[in-house]
Design a protein around this motif. Sequence first.
Motif, PDB file in Angstrom:
ATOM      1  N   GLY A 101       0.813  -1.210   0.000  1.00 43.36           N
ATOM      2  CA  GLY A 101       0.000   0.000   0.000  1.00 43.36           C
ATOM      3  C   GLY A 101       0.847   1.260   0.000  1.00 43.36           C
ATOM      4  N   GLY A 102       1.946   1.245   0.754  1.00 43.77           N
ATOM      5  CA  GLY A 102       2.797   2.420   0.856  1.00 43.77           C
ATOM      6  C   GLY A 102       3.844   2.514  -0.228  1.00 43.77           C
ATOM      7  N   ARG A 103       4.169   1.392  -0.856  1.00 45.43           N
ATOM      8  CA  ARG A 103       5.193   1.344  -1.901  1.00 45.43           C
ATOM      9  C   ARG A 103       6.475   2.068  -1.475  1.00 45.43           C
ATOM     10  NH1 ARG A 103       4.366  -2.919  -4.949  1.00 45.43           N
ATOM     11  NH2 ARG A 103       2.435  -2.869  -6.153  1.00 45.43           N
ATOM     12  N   LYS A 151       3.739   7.476   4.051  1.00 48.36           N
ATOM     13  CA  LYS A 151       2.941   7.696   2.842  1.00 48.36           C
ATOM     14  C   LYS A 151       1.465   7.386   3.076  1.00 48.36           C
ATOM     15  CE  LYS A 151       6.587   6.803  -0.578  1.00 48.36           C
ATOM     16  NZ  LYS A 151       7.042   5.879  -1.645  1.00 48.36           N
ATOM     17  N   LEU A 152       1.183   6.396   3.904  1.00 44.43           N
ATOM     18  CA  LEU A 152      -0.201   5.978   4.118  1.00 44.43           C
ATOM     19  C   LEU A 152      -0.957   6.889   5.078  1.00 44.43           C
ATOM     20  CD1 LEU A 152       0.282   2.106   4.284  1.00 44.43           C
ATOM     21  CD2 LEU A 152      -0.742   3.415   2.427  1.00 44.43           C
ATOM     22  N   THR A 153      -0.229   7.679   5.881  1.00 48.01           N
ATOM     23  CA  THR A 153      -0.894   8.532   6.867  1.00 48.01           C
ATOM     24  C   THR A 153      -0.569  10.013   6.696  1.00 48.01           C
ATOM     25  OG1 THR A 153       0.936   8.315   8.442  1.00 48.01           O
ATOM     26  CG2 THR A 153      -0.847   6.697   8.581  1.00 48.01           C
ATOM     27  N   GLY A 154       0.610  10.323   6.135  1.00 54.11           N
ATOM     28  CA  GLY A 154       1.059  11.699   6.066  1.00 54.11           C
ATOM     29  C   GLY A 154       1.569  12.228   7.389  1.00 54.11           C
ATOM     30  N   LYS A 155       1.667  11.354   8.386  1.00 55.22           N
ATOM     31  CA  LYS A 155       2.115  11.752   9.733  1.00 55.22           C
ATOM     32  C   LYS A 155       3.560  11.322   9.935  1.00 55.22           C
ATOM     33  CE  LYS A 155      -2.282  12.255  11.179  1.00 55.22           C
ATOM     34  NZ  LYS A 155      -3.156  13.187  11.321  1.00 55.22           N
ATOM     35  N   LYS A 156       4.414  12.300  10.281  1.00 56.22           N
ATOM     36  CA  LYS A 156       5.838  12.020  10.430  1.00 56.22           C
ATOM     37  C   LYS A 156       6.136  11.047  11.561  1.00 56.22           C
ATOM     38  CE  LYS A 156       7.767  16.192   8.350  1.00 56.22           C
ATOM     39  NZ  LYS A 156       8.660  17.364   8.548  1.00 56.22           N
ATOM     40  N   ILE A 168       3.333  -2.384  16.638  1.00 56.02           N
ATOM     41  CA  ILE A 168       3.094  -1.176  15.843  1.00 56.02           C
ATOM     42  C   ILE A 168       2.362  -1.524  14.547  1.00 56.02           C
ATOM     43  CG2 ILE A 168       4.255   0.592  14.452  1.00 56.02           C
ATOM     44  CD1 ILE A 168       6.403   0.683  16.678  1.00 56.02           C
ATOM     45  N   VAL A 169       2.817  -2.573  13.866  1.00 53.99           N
ATOM     46  CA  VAL A 169       2.165  -3.008  12.621  1.00 53.99           C
ATOM     47  C   VAL A 169       0.712  -3.390  12.888  1.00 53.99           C
ATOM     48  CG1 VAL A 169       2.086  -4.897  10.931  1.00 53.99           C
ATOM     49  CG2 VAL A 169       4.252  -3.757  11.423  1.00 53.99           C
ATOM     50  N   THR A 170       0.492  -4.117  13.973  1.00 55.33           N
ATOM     51  CA  THR A 170      -0.859  -4.577  14.315  1.00 55.33           C
ATOM     52  C   THR A 170      -1.797  -3.407  14.584  1.00 55.33           C
ATOM     53  OG1 THR A 170       0.068  -6.587  15.300  1.00 55.33           O
ATOM     54  CG2 THR A 170      -2.163  -6.004  15.922  1.00 55.33           C
ATOM     55  N   LEU A 171      -1.375  -2.475  15.428  1.00 56.05           N
ATOM     56  CA  LEU A 171      -2.227  -1.342  15.787  1.00 56.05           C
ATOM     57  C   LEU A 171      -2.450  -0.407  14.607  1.00 56.05           C
ATOM     58  CD1 LEU A 171      -0.767  -0.530  19.331  1.00 56.05           C
ATOM     59  CD2 LEU A 171      -2.808  -1.873  18.758  1.00 56.05           C
ATOM     60  N   PHE A 172      -1.425  -0.229  13.787  1.00 52.35           N
ATOM     61  CA  PHE A 172      -1.550   0.636  12.613  1.00 52.35           C
ATOM     62  C   PHE A 172      -2.590   0.083  11.646  1.00 52.35           C
ATOM     63  CE2 PHE A 172      -0.402   1.788   8.264  1.00 52.35           C
ATOM     64  CZ  PHE A 172      -0.310   3.172   8.358  1.00 52.35           C
ATOM     65  N   THR A 173      -2.501  -1.220  11.370  1.00 52.61           N
ATOM     66  CA  THR A 173      -3.424  -1.838  10.413  1.00 52.61           C
ATOM     67  C   THR A 173      -4.842  -1.894  10.961  1.00 52.61           C
ATOM     68  OG1 THR A 173      -1.582  -3.237   9.672  1.00 52.61           O
ATOM     69  CG2 THR A 173      -3.782  -3.840   8.929  1.00 52.61           C
ATOM     70  N   ALA A 174      -4.973  -2.144  12.254  1.00 59.56           N
ATOM     71  CA  ALA A 174      -6.291  -2.335  12.850  1.00 59.56           C
ATOM     72  C   ALA A 174      -7.023  -1.032  13.144  1.00 59.56           C
ATOM     73  CB  ALA A 174      -6.157  -3.149  14.136  1.00 59.56           C
ATOM     74  N   TYR A 175      -6.284   0.021  13.516  1.00 60.92           N
ATOM     75  CA  TYR A 175      -6.940   1.225  14.011  1.00 60.92           C
ATOM     76  C   TYR A 175      -6.652   2.500  13.228  1.00 60.92           C
ATOM     77  CZ  TYR A 175      -7.990  -1.546  18.169  1.00 60.92           C
ATOM     78  OH  TYR A 175      -8.454  -2.507  19.029  1.00 60.92           O
ATOM     79  N   LYS A 230      -7.336   2.974   7.182  1.00 58.86           N
ATOM     80  CA  LYS A 230      -8.709   2.560   6.910  1.00 58.86           C
ATOM     81  C   LYS A 230      -8.869   1.723   5.640  1.00 58.86           C
ATOM     82  CE  LYS A 230      -9.923   4.846  10.523  1.00 58.86           C
ATOM     83  NZ  LYS A 230     -10.142   4.090  11.780  1.00 58.86           N
ATOM     84  N   ARG A 231      -7.858   1.709   4.762  1.00 60.58           N
ATOM     85  CA  ARG A 231      -7.996   0.982   3.497  1.00 60.58           C
ATOM     86  C   ARG A 231      -7.214  -0.331   3.500  1.00 60.58           C
ATOM     87  NH1 ARG A 231      -6.796   4.568  -1.556  1.00 60.58           N
ATOM     88  NH2 ARG A 231      -7.578   2.638  -2.492  1.00 60.58           N
TER      89      ARG A 231
END
Length: 449
Positions: A74-76, A85-90, A398-405, A408-409
């Motif tokens: 998704g982020g390539r 890239k997926l969030t725009g948050k540093k 971190i991967v788990t929480l990012f993907t789950a919460y 959104k895509r």
Amino acid sequence: MSGNRTSGAASGDRFSTKGFIMAAIGSSVGLGNMWKFPYITGKHGGAAFFLLFIVCLIVVGLPILLAEMTIGRGGRGNASTSFLKLTGKKYWGAFGLLSVITAFLIMSYYAVVAGWTLHYTVESFSGMLFQSGVDYKSKFASFAGGYLPLLWQAVVMAICGWVLARGVSGGIEKFNTFLIPGFFIILVVLMLRSLTLSGAGEGVRFFLQPDFSKLDAESMLIALGHAFFSMSLGMGCMLTYGSYVSAQQSLGAATLAIGAGDLLYAFIAGLVIFPTVFSFGLEPGEGVGLAFMALPAAFSRMPFGLLFGGLFFLLLAIAALTSAISILEVPVAYSITKWKWTRKKAALYVSIVCFLVGVPSALSVGGVLGSFQPGGKTVFDWVDFATAYILMPLGGLIVTLFTAYVWKRAGEEAGLSGFWYRAWMTLLRYVSPILIILVFLYSVGLIRF
């Protein structure tokens, strides 16, 4: 690729469908499944533990594996920029950077162990290893305590750097597509040899005889931990590989194929190790003692032991190298994007720096730094402990929480909908985080049974 100043994902250098599966299996097929999994299986109930491990793989390993690959595609980008890239948050990019650091530190000492396997492979096929009356414990201590491991560590870094410099399709994919089929052929040959040894049945019973009375809470945490670590999770490997996967690749099917390959390897490895160990009256164990002390003693007394011993260490060397390449690719991919280096330059510089960082680990296993043990651990042990028991679980969380919460895509990128998407999200939101935290607390000694 040599003149390209972008990462493989950005430049369009991609895995083929077959190449991705081979590379991902190569990443998950590591030394732990050969010298750790069979022993903990035999110790904790044989087939009963194996079934528990499969459940843990389904509940924790596969969902997080799919999450890592989904973020990567998704982020390539690399293990840091994909989050950004997926969030725009540093700050999410900073969280991702943790995986890059973890992979770099793991590679610094993993190359040392991989070097041991190459040394023993050469010694095996040359006939220098298997001689009568050899004390293999003293032999390994003498080797590890000298400076020769530095040479083999450098060889490992040179091989990995050379493969990565050739790119994704021309380097990583070709290397794994060539080695992984050969790896499984060697594994089956060794299994057939082990199962035909006199007394092999006792070893098979130790490994596979189900004993549900040996299963307890500790067994569950050990199975959970191994399901997590055996899939190369939490260090950015599968995330980085995921960024090189085409949009047409089914990530769900790839996840199942990688999990099946990991299981098959672990199962056959047990049928190699324990029939051999029990046939020659040796004590079953795990880790360095099993691979470099107990098994050489067995091969030295086996008909055609030079051949089968050489094949065994070649098997270990292939497992170590295919995993090492995936680990080193994480900081290499990051360096290409961060500093705009060519892939060749990134592979060269990262390999050199990683080698230098790993020198203290190489010299602490009985070498000149062996007596330097702050907190009762050598440099090698500290790097191993910090990465395996702190940084990797944190990266996986971190991967788990990012993907789950956060993202959104994720379901759309993973190709999941309906029941399968809901099941995946349920595991990532409510099950995997709790289990990762429990494994972490157990691993650092805060939970005991």
